[in-house]
Scaffold this motif. Structure first.
Motif, PDB file in Angstrom:
ATOM      1  N   SER A  83      -1.975 -47.639 -26.024  1.00 37.89           N
ATOM      2  CA  SER A  83      -0.888 -46.683 -26.261  1.00 37.89           C
ATOM      3  C   SER A  83      -0.996 -46.084 -27.658  1.00 37.89           C
ATOM      4  O   SER A  83      -1.332 -46.779 -28.624  1.00 37.89           O
ATOM      5  CB  SER A  83       0.469 -47.366 -26.086  1.00 37.89           C
ATOM      6  OG  SER A  83       0.575 -47.933 -24.793  1.00 37.89           O
TER       7      SER A  83
ATOM      8  N   ASP B  85       2.158 -41.309 -26.027  1.00 38.80           N
ATOM      9  CA  ASP B  85       1.305 -41.418 -24.844  1.00 38.80           C
ATOM     10  C   ASP B  85       1.044 -42.905 -24.681  1.00 38.80           C
ATOM     11  O   ASP B  85       0.131 -43.459 -25.291  1.00 38.80           O
ATOM     12  CB  ASP B  85       0.007 -40.636 -25.033  1.00 38.80           C
ATOM     13  CG  ASP B  85      -0.825 -40.587 -23.746  1.00 38.80           C
ATOM     14  OD1 ASP B  85      -0.469 -41.308 -22.789  1.00 38.80           O
ATOM     15  OD2 ASP B  85      -1.811 -39.832 -23.704  1.00 38.80           O
ATOM     16  N   ALA B  86       1.879 -43.561 -23.858  1.00 34.08           N
ATOM     17  CA  ALA B  86       1.898 -45.022 -23.922  1.00 34.08           C
ATOM     18  C   ALA B  86       2.003 -45.658 -22.552  1.00 34.08           C
ATOM     19  O   ALA B  86       2.519 -45.074 -21.588  1.00 34.08           O
ATOM     20  CB  ALA B  86       3.074 -45.479 -24.785  1.00 34.08           C
ATOM     21  N   GLN B  87       1.512 -46.887 -22.479  1.00 35.46           N
ATOM     22  CA  GLN B  87       1.727 -47.772 -21.343  1.00 35.46           C
ATOM     23  C   GLN B  87       3.039 -48.523 -21.581  1.00 35.46           C
ATOM     24  O   GLN B  87       3.204 -49.191 -22.602  1.00 35.46           O
ATOM     25  CB  GLN B  87       0.576 -48.768 -21.222  1.00 35.46           C
ATOM     26  CG  GLN B  87      -0.786 -48.148 -20.977  1.00 35.46           C
ATOM     27  CD  GLN B  87      -0.993 -47.779 -19.522  1.00 35.46           C
ATOM     28  OE1 GLN B  87      -0.269 -48.261 -18.650  1.00 35.46           O
ATOM     29  NE2 GLN B  87      -1.971 -46.927 -19.262  1.00 35.46           N
TER      30      GLN B  87
ATOM     31  N   THR C  99      -1.192 -47.636 -32.863  1.00 32.79           N
ATOM     32  CA  THR C  99      -1.551 -47.905 -31.469  1.00 32.79           C
ATOM     33  C   THR C  99      -1.031 -49.280 -31.074  1.00 32.79           C
ATOM     34  O   THR C  99      -0.912 -50.183 -31.899  1.00 32.79           O
ATOM     35  CB  THR C  99      -3.072 -47.859 -31.261  1.00 32.79           C
ATOM     36  OG1 THR C  99      -3.686 -48.871 -32.062  1.00 32.79           O
ATOM     37  CG2 THR C  99      -3.636 -46.497 -31.621  1.00 32.79           C
TER      38      THR C  99
ATOM     39  N   ILE D 136       3.335 -45.119 -17.155  1.00 33.68           N
ATOM     40  CA  ILE D 136       2.949 -44.308 -18.306  1.00 33.68           C
ATOM     41  C   ILE D 136       4.117 -43.427 -18.722  1.00 33.68           C
ATOM     42  O   ILE D 136       4.808 -42.855 -17.881  1.00 33.68           O
ATOM     43  CB  ILE D 136       1.722 -43.437 -17.961  1.00 33.68           C
ATOM     44  CG1 ILE D 136       0.508 -44.332 -17.652  1.00 33.68           C
ATOM     45  CG2 ILE D 136       1.378 -42.489 -19.099  1.00 33.68           C
ATOM     46  CD1 ILE D 136      -0.686 -43.567 -17.151  1.00 33.68           C
TER      47      ILE D 136
END
Length: 654
Positions: free
Chosen positions: A157, A180-182, A153, A201
């Motif tokens: 994210s 699945d990330a910023q 992580t 995103i």
């Protein structure tokens, strides 16, 4: 190959030894505080066999990384790690110079974190399990490596994935990844230098499987023979570049990986106040990024509600007085259908722009481009190509329909001249234009190679306060020349050899009716010929300065019995004179008109391939060839004596 950098090692073993069998009941190896447990057996004799189990538990990652060779020092200095590393290895088989022993290894990382210098965030919750084996043949061809359940992580994210490889010499590779990330969090850690700010995103799942024949030299076929699938989603993303003035915002897109291609199901974004919506396919895009000198192909549609090129082009070049150097790429091809509702470039404004663009081998073809502008419409098609010397050639056909001529001159800054400007003109122009030009890669036109052939019709035209016409005040009341109106004007105009050539044309205006022809050079030299009916001048109440009728210069009766006088306007646009034309009496007006119009058609045929089947062109060429032959045969020269201004020429050709 030096795999481990170490200055000290200690070994502690407890063994049972019976003849040639060594059983390790308990053992440990300490390499720079990196501890490994060892058990197993070694048997010597005619055949030497080994069966060892090596374990490392709760190994400090930083201690493990410190043992890596010097070539990894840059990474060790940039990254710091915390957490636990473990592995179990089994080494078994016959020790022989002709073959390798069998190796099976399990390893993993748990509760780890990785930080990077000058990064505000770190990778946390890093975990990994792995398997390594040299396979049933104990060779590189059967070697496999599996990295399973890789997870970490970054802030909020989450990233995970798997990696499998068989035969490192000719790798068979499988990769699976989920993101699945910023974007802002990824940027804080990985830091892409060219990006100023980024947000939004990204969600993706990606799967790749294929065989790479030579890991040191990827080829296009490696990817063509591979399988790729998955999806990529961007939600409300934005970014700005350090050297760019535009912010890219409201980026939303749905993409699908399709083997070597990337399908754009939908992509929308804003660049400043400009908005774009794109659909299509990026073909060969994976090879393009992975393999040097690869091409990719774009097949898609671009829609813009607003496209202002003045915003997109940086002002840095103007501020630093630097020069554009355009180099068209040769590693891409595209076929794009464009639909732009509102388009602005400099002072040019167009609406409802539609067209097709095809780019290949440094050549751009524009087909069926249509748009509304300047109260009318324009249709165009053409080719733009960059040569090996960097110069750019442009050939195009342009059709103007009911264009406001005053707005035309305004939009194009009066075409770089001030002799006749948007302040002097009104009317509606329609025209068919054929253009051939050459430009440097700094967008400087080579006027010597500029050719423009056009047919022009101007309706409801006005020539307003055109100062040069005031010089004709000796013929017509000056007040009538301040605003000349005409219902329709037609002609064919040619630009060639740095000259604007105007064949003879009839102008029926509110001030007077006349016939005009001539030319104007790019360095502002002018030479115009005018024929005016004597009755026109008399009816306009000529301001007489002489009493005799020969004050009007050479007078000629045409075939209808009407008397004409001839004038010539010559000099420069800043300094010119109007006088009687003593030679024009000898010319046949109608024949001259035909010849000049045929000349324009001939040039169109030669330069643009038009009028190939026009019999008048074919006959015109034959006639010219015959005339050239006669000139060479007869070598006859005719010289007219110069006559004083205002005299009537009464001599005839012998």
């Amino acid at each position: 190959i030096n795999y481990v950098k170490s200055s000290s090692m200690s070994v502690n073993l407890k063994m049972n030894v019976k003849n040639n069998l060594f059983e390790i009941q308990k053992g440990s190896i300490d390499v720079e505080d990196f501890f490994l447990d060892v058990t197993g057996s070694i048997k010597t004799g005619k055949k030497n066999n080994i069966n060892l189990q090596i374990k490392g538990n709760d190994i400090d990652i930083q201690s493990f990384l410190s043992l890596l060779p010097e070539k990894f020092d840059a990474y060790k200095n940039e990254y710091q790690s915390e957490g636990e590393f473990y592995f179990e290895a089994n080494v078994s088989g016959e020790i022989d110079s002709t073959q390798f022993v069998h190796i099976e290894t399990k390893f993993g990382i748990k509760n780890a974190s990785i930080s990077k210098n000058n990064a505000s965030l770190k990778l946390k919750n890093v975990s990994l399990t792995g398997l390594y084996s040299n396979g049933e043949k104990n060779s590189i061809s059967t070697t496999t490596l599996l990295l399973n359940q890789l997870k970490f992580t970054v802030g909020k994210s989450k990233i995970s994935g798997n990696f499998f490889m068989k035969n490192p010499e000719y790798p068979q590779v499988e990769i699976n990844a989920e993101i699945d990330a910023q974007l802002s969090e990824l940027q804080q850690f990985f830091k892409i230098d060219t990006i100023q700010e980024i947000d939004g995103i990204i969600k993706s799942n990606f799967n790749f499987s294929g065989t790479i024949k030579d890991p040191a030299n990827f080829t296009k076929n490696d990817f063509l023979n591979s399988k790729t699938n998955g999806s990529l989603i961007l939600e409300n993303a934005s970014f700005s570049l350090k050297e760019g003035k535009n912010n890219y915002t409201k980026i939303n897109g749905v993409f699908a990986f399709n083997n070597n291609d990337l399908d754009i199901n939908t992509l929308s974004f804003n660049a400043g106040n400009n908005d774009f919506t794109i659909k299509g396919t990026l073909k060969n895009i994976i090879s393009y990024f992975m393999v040097p000198e690869q091409k990719f192909f774009v097949d898609g549609e671009v829609t813009c509600a607003n496209l202002n090129m003045n915003e997109l082009f940086s002002e840095n070049n103007k501020q630093s007085n630097s020069v554009f150097n355009i180099t068209l790429p040769d590693n891409m091809e595209f076929y794009v259908r464009a639909n732009i509702s509102d388009f602005i470039f400099s002072d040019f404004h167009a609406t409802n722009v539609k067209g097709k663009l095809l780019y290949k081998n440094r050549k751009l073809n524009a087909d069926d481009v249509i748009f509304n502008t300047m109260d009318g419409a324009i249709e165009t098609s053409g080719v733009l190509a960059q040569n090996n010397d960097g110069n750019i050639t442009v050939q195009s056909k342009i059709k103007l329909s009911k264009i406001n001529i005053q707005k035309l001159f305004t939009s194009f800054h009066n075409f770089g001249q001030d002799f006749i400007t948007d302040k002097h003109l009104k009317g509606i122009v329609s025209s068919d234009i054929n253009l051939s030009s050459e430009w440097s890669n700094a967008l400087v036109c080579n006027t010597k190679n500029l050719i423009v052939a056009s047919t022009i019709t101007i309706n409801n035209g006005e020539l307003i306060d055109f100062k040069p016409l005031e010089r004709m005040s000796q013929f017509v009341d000056v007040n009538e020349l301040k605003n000349i109106r005409f219902s329709e004007l037609k002609n064919e105009i040619l630009i060639k050899d740095e000259k604007i050539i105007i064949p003879q044309m009839d102008i029926n205006s509110s001030a007077l009716n006349l016939t005009l022809s001539g030319e104007q050079t790019f360095d502002s030299k002018i030479d115009y010929r005018i024929k005016i009916l004597l009755s026109e001048i008399l009816s306009k109440k000529l301001k007489l300065k002489k009493k005799e009728t020969d004050e009007f210069g050479p007078i000629e009766d045409d075939e209808k019995g009407k008397s004409n006088i001839y004038l010539v306007i010559s000099g420069t646009t800043d300094n010119f004179s109007i006088r009687y034309d003593t030679k024009k009496v000898k010319e046949n007006i109608k024949e001259a008109v035909k010849e000049e119009k045929k000349t324009i058609k001939s040039i169109l045929n030669e330069e643009f391939g038009l009028f190939k089947n026009d019999t008048s062109i074919i006959n015109f060429k034959k006639k010219k060839e015959e005339e050239e032959k006669k000139k060479k045969q007869n070598k006859v020269k005719i010289k007219w004596d110069e006559e004083s201004e205002g005299e009537i020429d009464k001599s005839e050709e012998k």
